[in-house]
Design a protein around this motif. Structure first.
Motif, PDB file in Angstrom:
ATOM      1  N   HIS A 254     -46.180  87.497  79.304  1.00 15.66           N
ATOM      2  CA  HIS A 254     -46.544  86.322  78.516  1.00 15.66           C
ATOM      3  C   HIS A 254     -47.411  86.737  77.329  1.00 15.66           C
ATOM      4  CE1 HIS A 254     -48.926  82.677  77.563  1.00 15.66           C
ATOM      5  NE2 HIS A 254     -47.790  82.048  77.829  1.00 15.66           N
ATOM      6  N   ARG A 255     -48.348  87.618  77.568  1.00 15.75           N
ATOM      7  CA  ARG A 255     -49.232  88.094  76.498  1.00 15.75           C
ATOM      8  C   ARG A 255     -48.443  88.868  75.439  1.00 15.75           C
ATOM      9  NH1 ARG A 255     -52.704  86.969  73.194  1.00 15.75           N
ATOM     10  NH2 ARG A 255     -54.089  88.595  72.532  1.00 15.75           N
ATOM     11  N   TYR A 256     -47.504  89.714  75.885  1.00 14.18           N
ATOM     12  CA  TYR A 256     -46.671  90.459  74.937  1.00 14.18           C
ATOM     13  C   TYR A 256     -45.794  89.515  74.115  1.00 14.18           C
ATOM     14  CZ  TYR A 256     -47.960  94.919  77.086  1.00 14.18           C
ATOM     15  OH  TYR A 256     -48.642  96.017  77.538  1.00 14.18           O
TER      16      TYR A 256
ATOM     17  N   LEU B 280     -45.516  81.030  64.732  1.00 13.50           N
ATOM     18  CA  LEU B 280     -46.948  81.282  64.894  1.00 13.50           C
ATOM     19  C   LEU B 280     -47.585  80.166  65.723  1.00 13.50           C
ATOM     20  CD1 LEU B 280     -47.926  82.564  61.335  1.00 13.50           C
ATOM     21  CD2 LEU B 280     -47.887  83.888  63.461  1.00 13.50           C
ATOM     22  N   LEU B 281     -47.206  78.926  65.450  1.00 17.01           N
ATOM     23  CA  LEU B 281     -47.711  77.806  66.252  1.00 17.01           C
ATOM     24  C   LEU B 281     -47.215  77.903  67.691  1.00 17.01           C
ATOM     25  CD1 LEU B 281     -47.220  74.913  63.666  1.00 17.01           C
ATOM     26  CD2 LEU B 281     -49.385  75.984  64.354  1.00 17.01           C
ATOM     27  N   ALA B 282     -45.974  78.318  67.892  1.00 19.57           N
ATOM     28  CA  ALA B 282     -45.404  78.455  69.236  1.00 19.57           C
ATOM     29  C   ALA B 282     -46.098  79.547  70.040  1.00 19.57           C
ATOM     30  CB  ALA B 282     -43.912  78.740  69.145  1.00 19.57           C
ATOM     31  N   SER B 283     -46.701  80.503  69.360  1.00 19.51           N
ATOM     32  CA  SER B 283     -47.367  81.604  70.074  1.00 19.51           C
ATOM     33  C   SER B 283     -48.538  81.121  70.923  1.00 19.51           C
ATOM     34  CB  SER B 283     -47.842  82.673  69.087  1.00 19.51           C
ATOM     35  OG  SER B 283     -48.949  82.203  68.330  1.00 19.51           O
ATOM     36  N   ARG B 284     -49.082  79.966  70.594  1.00 19.50           N
ATOM     37  CA  ARG B 284     -50.183  79.413  71.393  1.00 19.50           C
ATOM     38  C   ARG B 284     -49.723  79.034  72.794  1.00 19.50           C
ATOM     39  NH1 ARG B 284     -52.541  75.294  66.857  1.00 19.50           N
ATOM     40  NH2 ARG B 284     -53.194  76.897  65.371  1.00 19.50           N
TER      41      ARG B 284
END
Length: 142
Positions: free
Chosen positions: A5-7, A59-63
């Motif tokens: 998940h972090r990757y 970028l927003l989805a990365s949250r």
């Protein structure tokens, strides 16, 4: 949060989001790998606009990647299709072969990295939740 998940979050930020925002500068710096010929200003505006918008949304989805799986999978599949079409075009036209190491490679890497890191479905952490089904009033016999 698990390591995968972090990757995925890191990939969405660095590998995809930021690179998609940098397409315009890449077209100017490395034209043979990022700008198809003959140059068309309208094409440049369109492709930069589409990918910059997608980059912002990634970028927003990365949250919360798990809440944005459809966007991430759209990015995987559209990058794969776009990249494969450009492979054919770059092989057919010798003047465009530099793209095999530029935007084509970038799109295929985006597809591969995100496909590897993105879960196929979200598994609920709360397994004790039960679905409650009720009959509608019209289906009850008098």
């Amino acid at each position: 949060m698990d390591e995968r998940h972090r990757y995925l979050q890191i990939a969405l930020i660095i590998v995809v989001g930021i690179v998609f925002l940098l397409i315009y500068p890449l077209m100017k710096i490395w034209a043979s790998g990022w700008l198809w010929q003959p140059g068309q200003y309208e094409y440049e505006q369109m492709i930069v606009g589409v990918y910059a918008t997608l980059g912002v949304f990634l970028l927003l989805a990365s949250r919360q990647p798990e809440a944005n799986l459809s966007l991430i999978w759209f990015t995987v599949w559209s990058s794969l299709v776009h990249g494969l079409i450009m492979v054919v075009q770059a092989v057919i036209d010798p003047a465009e072969r530099g793209h095999l190491f530029g935007d084509v490679l970038a799109l295929l890497l985006v597809a591969i990295v995100l496909a590897f890191l993105t879960p196929r479905k979200v598994v609920s952490n709360n397994s004790s939740r039960k679905l409650c089904v009720t009959e509608s009033p019209s289906s009850v016999n008098p």
